[in-house]
Structure formats: structure tokens, C-alpha cells
Design a protein around this motif. Sequence first.
Motif, PDB file in Angstrom:
ATOM      1  N   ILE A   1       0.837  -1.198   0.000  1.00  0.00           N
ATOM      2  CA  ILE A   1       0.000   0.000   0.000  1.00  0.00           C
ATOM      3  C   ILE A   1       0.876   1.252   0.000  1.00  0.00           C
ATOM      4  CG2 ILE A   1      -1.709   1.308   1.324  1.00  0.00           C
ATOM      5  CD1 ILE A   1      -2.740  -1.500   2.280  1.00  0.00           C
ATOM      6  N   GLU A   2       1.942   1.253   0.780  1.00  0.00           N
ATOM      7  CA  GLU A   2       2.850   2.398   0.821  1.00  0.00           C
ATOM      8  C   GLU A   2       3.514   2.628  -0.535  1.00  0.00           C
ATOM      9  OE1 GLU A   2       4.751   5.714   1.832  1.00  0.00           O
ATOM     10  OE2 GLU A   2       3.194   4.744   3.039  1.00  0.00           O
ATOM     11  N   LEU A   3       3.939   1.560  -1.200  1.00  0.00           N
ATOM     12  CA  LEU A   3       4.553   1.700  -2.520  1.00  0.00           C
ATOM     13  C   LEU A   3       3.549   2.252  -3.541  1.00  0.00           C
ATOM     14  CD1 LEU A   3       6.654  -1.572  -2.537  1.00  0.00           C
ATOM     15  CD2 LEU A   3       7.556   0.765  -2.549  1.00  0.00           C
ATOM     16  N   LEU A   4       2.307   1.814  -3.467  1.00  0.00           N
ATOM     17  CA  LEU A   4       1.274   2.343  -4.348  1.00  0.00           C
ATOM     18  C   LEU A   4       1.101   3.841  -4.104  1.00  0.00           C
ATOM     19  CD1 LEU A   4      -2.082   0.762  -5.284  1.00  0.00           C
ATOM     20  CD2 LEU A   4      -2.043   3.075  -4.412  1.00  0.00           C
ATOM     21  N   ARG A   5       1.028   4.235  -2.852  1.00  0.00           N
ATOM     22  CA  ARG A   5       0.872   5.656  -2.517  1.00  0.00           C
ATOM     23  C   ARG A   5       2.072   6.482  -2.985  1.00  0.00           C
ATOM     24  NH1 ARG A   5      -1.491   4.494   3.464  1.00  0.00           N
ATOM     25  NH2 ARG A   5      -3.666   4.244   2.868  1.00  0.00           N
ATOM     26  N   ARG A   6       3.272   5.910  -2.892  1.00  0.00           N
ATOM     27  CA  ARG A   6       4.472   6.615  -3.381  1.00  0.00           C
ATOM     28  C   ARG A   6       4.404   6.856  -4.877  1.00  0.00           C
ATOM     29  NH1 ARG A   6       9.480   3.617  -0.311  1.00  0.00           N
ATOM     30  NH2 ARG A   6       8.755   4.033   1.806  1.00  0.00           N
ATOM     31  N   CYS A   7       3.928   5.857  -5.619  1.00  0.00           N
ATOM     32  CA  CYS A   7       3.781   6.042  -7.067  1.00  0.00           C
ATOM     33  C   CYS A   7       2.828   7.196  -7.359  1.00  0.00           C
ATOM     34  CB  CYS A   7       3.277   4.758  -7.728  1.00  0.00           C
ATOM     35  SG  CYS A   7       4.547   3.481  -7.892  1.00  0.00           S
ATOM     36  N   LEU A   8       1.701   7.224  -6.664  1.00  0.00           N
ATOM     37  CA  LEU A   8       0.741   8.317  -6.855  1.00  0.00           C
ATOM     38  C   LEU A   8       1.358   9.659  -6.482  1.00  0.00           C
ATOM     39  CD1 LEU A   8      -2.522   6.645  -5.492  1.00  0.00           C
ATOM     40  CD2 LEU A   8      -1.996   7.207  -7.882  1.00  0.00           C
ATOM     41  N   ALA A   9       2.098   9.717  -5.383  1.00  0.00           N
ATOM     42  CA  ALA A   9       2.729  10.967  -4.929  1.00  0.00           C
ATOM     43  C   ALA A   9       3.770  11.464  -5.935  1.00  0.00           C
ATOM     44  CB  ALA A   9       3.371  10.767  -3.553  1.00  0.00           C
ATOM     45  N   ARG A  10       4.380  10.545  -6.674  1.00  0.00           N
ATOM     46  CA  ARG A  10       5.375  10.918  -7.695  1.00  0.00           C
ATOM     47  C   ARG A  10       4.708  11.325  -9.001  1.00  0.00           C
ATOM     48  NH1 ARG A  10       8.367   5.496  -7.734  1.00  0.00           N
ATOM     49  NH2 ARG A  10       9.085   6.187  -9.773  1.00  0.00           N
ATOM     50  N   GLY A  11       3.381  11.338  -9.031  1.00  0.00           N
ATOM     51  CA  GLY A  11       2.664  11.738 -10.227  1.00  0.00           C
ATOM     52  C   GLY A  11       2.550  10.645 -11.274  1.00  0.00           C
ATOM     53  N   LEU A  12       2.787   9.411 -10.869  1.00  0.00           N
ATOM     54  CA  LEU A  12       2.689   8.288 -11.785  1.00  0.00           C
ATOM     55  C   LEU A  12       1.255   7.755 -11.816  1.00  0.00           C
ATOM     56  CD1 LEU A  12       5.961   6.486 -10.635  1.00  0.00           C
ATOM     57  CD2 LEU A  12       5.670   7.949 -12.643  1.00  0.00           C
ATOM     58  N   ALA A  13       0.876   7.176 -12.926  1.00  0.00           N
ATOM     59  CA  ALA A  13      -0.429   6.531 -13.020  1.00  0.00           C
ATOM     60  C   ALA A  13      -0.316   5.159 -12.354  1.00  0.00           C
ATOM     61  CB  ALA A  13      -0.844   6.383 -14.479  1.00  0.00           C
ATOM     62  N   VAL A  14      -1.400   4.709 -11.741  1.00  0.00           N
ATOM     63  CA  VAL A  14      -1.418   3.397 -11.095  1.00  0.00           C
ATOM     64  C   VAL A  14      -2.539   2.564 -11.695  1.00  0.00           C
ATOM     65  CG1 VAL A  14      -1.855   2.164  -8.935  1.00  0.00           C
ATOM     66  CG2 VAL A  14      -0.393   4.180  -8.930  1.00  0.00           C
ATOM     67  N   ALA A  15      -2.179   1.334 -12.045  1.00  0.00           N
ATOM     68  CA  ALA A  15      -3.163   0.359 -12.504  1.00  0.00           C
ATOM     69  C   ALA A  15      -3.060  -0.861 -11.599  1.00  0.00           C
ATOM     70  CB  ALA A  15      -2.900  -0.048 -13.953  1.00  0.00           C
ATOM     71  N   ILE A  16      -4.179  -1.508 -11.409  1.00  0.00           N
ATOM     72  CA  ILE A  16      -4.216  -2.744 -10.640  1.00  0.00           C
ATOM     73  C   ILE A  16      -4.627  -3.851 -11.596  1.00  0.00           C
ATOM     74  CG2 ILE A  16      -5.442  -3.987  -8.824  1.00  0.00           C
ATOM     75  CD1 ILE A  16      -5.566  -1.338  -7.279  1.00  0.00           C
ATOM     76  N   ILE A  17      -3.826  -4.914 -11.608  1.00  0.00           N
ATOM     77  CA  ILE A  17      -4.204  -6.112 -12.363  1.00  0.00           C
ATOM     78  C   ILE A  17      -4.308  -7.248 -11.358  1.00  0.00           C
ATOM     79  CG2 ILE A  17      -3.149  -5.379 -14.533  1.00  0.00           C
ATOM     80  CD1 ILE A  17      -0.922  -7.469 -13.901  1.00  0.00           C
ATOM     81  N   THR A  18      -5.246  -8.129 -11.617  1.00  0.00           N
ATOM     82  CA  THR A  18      -5.458  -9.203 -10.660  1.00  0.00           C
ATOM     83  C   THR A  18      -6.022 -10.431 -11.351  1.00  0.00           C
ATOM     84  OG1 THR A  18      -6.607  -9.835  -8.625  1.00  0.00           O
ATOM     85  CG2 THR A  18      -7.739  -8.254 -10.041  1.00  0.00           C
ATOM     86  N   GLY A  19      -5.717 -11.574 -10.789  1.00  0.00           N
ATOM     87  CA  GLY A  19      -6.292 -12.823 -11.252  1.00  0.00           C
ATOM     88  C   GLY A  19      -7.695 -13.055 -10.706  1.00  0.00           C
ATOM     89  N   ARG A  20      -8.182 -12.124  -9.899  1.00  0.00           N
ATOM     90  CA  ARG A  20      -9.552 -12.247  -9.391  1.00  0.00           C
ATOM     91  C   ARG A  20     -10.551 -12.157 -10.549  1.00  0.00           C
ATOM     92  NH1 ARG A  20     -10.398  -8.657  -3.944  1.00  0.00           N
ATOM     93  NH2 ARG A  20      -8.740  -9.598  -2.702  1.00  0.00           N
ATOM     94  N   PRO A  21     -11.666 -12.895 -10.464  1.00  0.00           N
ATOM     95  CA  PRO A  21     -12.676 -12.812 -11.531  1.00  0.00           C
ATOM     96  C   PRO A  21     -13.483 -11.513 -11.428  1.00  0.00           C
ATOM     97  CG  PRO A  21     -13.404 -14.308  -9.804  1.00  0.00           C
ATOM     98  CD  PRO A  21     -12.002 -13.893  -9.454  1.00  0.00           C
ATOM     99  N   ARG A  22     -13.937 -11.048 -12.583  1.00  0.00           N
ATOM    100  CA  ARG A  22     -14.701  -9.788 -12.651  1.00  0.00           C
ATOM    101  C   ARG A  22     -15.987  -9.821 -11.829  1.00  0.00           C
ATOM    102  NH1 ARG A  22     -14.092  -8.907 -19.087  1.00  0.00           N
ATOM    103  NH2 ARG A  22     -11.881  -8.367 -19.061  1.00  0.00           N
ATOM    104  N   ARG A  23     -16.506 -11.016 -11.555  1.00  0.00           N
ATOM    105  CA  ARG A  23     -17.768 -11.096 -10.809  1.00  0.00           C
ATOM    106  C   ARG A  23     -17.645 -10.504  -9.405  1.00  0.00           C
ATOM    107  NH1 ARG A  23     -17.199 -15.273  -7.266  1.00  0.00           N
ATOM    108  NH2 ARG A  23     -15.750 -16.905  -7.864  1.00  0.00           N
ATOM    109  N   ILE A  24     -16.417 -10.363  -8.899  1.00  0.00           N
ATOM    110  CA  ILE A  24     -16.253  -9.755  -7.570  1.00  0.00           C
ATOM    111  C   ILE A  24     -15.619  -8.361  -7.667  1.00  0.00           C
ATOM    112  CG2 ILE A  24     -16.250 -11.932  -6.285  1.00  0.00           C
ATOM    113  CD1 ILE A  24     -13.169 -11.676  -6.090  1.00  0.00           C
TER     114      ILE A  24
END
Length: 165
Positions: free
Chosen positions: A57-80
Amino acid sequence: MGYLPPLCIFDIDGVLLDVTLRLSKAQELARILNRDFWDTFFSEELLSLDTPRRVGIELLRRCLARGLAVAIITGRPRRIYRETVEQLKRIGVDVKFIWRILMRRNNDLRPSPIVKLELVKELVKMGGIVLEIHDDDEEFLRLVKHEIPGAHLYLHIGDTYVRYA
């Protein structure tokens, strides 16, 4: 298409969330109830067993603070999807700043590294220039290393991470 800053990609399970309890409970329930493990593991009822991984979570927030775009990819199914977004909010991820959340198609039984590689390629087609990828699956990182050679890859192991070379 407008300008998109360089992209940081994060997995959910094992990077932003510790799924140890859900994994254990899903194995037990699948065995006892003679149910499919993956259907059990990705059931809405068990998502509440996950706990935040501070480092991810901290690394994700650092990316946002640096002005970078963040995407999340996951093996979770779209139904959830809806439950996943709510779960991210509960652990302090401000989803309105996430550029994209891409998930496995329902009933897609391919191995997670293959599915996630396809999702990364989709982000690149959308104009994403991948700077960093954070995942807990070494096989996926090995595959993506050949597809996006300039990206910085990070393997998350428990509550820590290492640069994947």
C-alpha cells in the motif's frame, strides 16, 4: 488520447493484501464441502479475512505521490469487482486515483501468470508506458520481463519485496 504518465502496476492478492487466512479457510471449506477451490477462494464471504500489506500500500501511494499513473491487475474474476473495490477502499486505497483495475474474465480458467500478462499487454495497448510492476508471482514476473524489458519488476514476498532481475 491525452497524456498518460508512466505507469505503476500492482497486484492485489499477496501485494496489497495478505490472503493467508482466506487461502487456509478456502482450502478447508473446499475439502469439507467438496467445492471447487477457486470458487471458494474468490467467494465474497471470505474476502473479509484478508488484511492489508503495509509495504504494498505504501509503494502504491508513493507512485501516486510521484505523479505516476497506477493500474491494478489481478487474477480475481470480474464477478467480484464491486467487492474488490470496496475492499481496496477499506484498506486505504483511494480508488478514484487508480487509472484502471483490470480483472480476469469470469470462467477464465487459464493460469494466473498468463491472464495477468494479457492484462498488462492490454494496458500497453491503451497507451500505458510501464515503469514498475509489483507482484508476488515469480512466474508472471519472468514472463513480463521478456514482454516489457525496460520495466522495473518487484517480487513481493510476505511483508517485504525485492527487485526482480
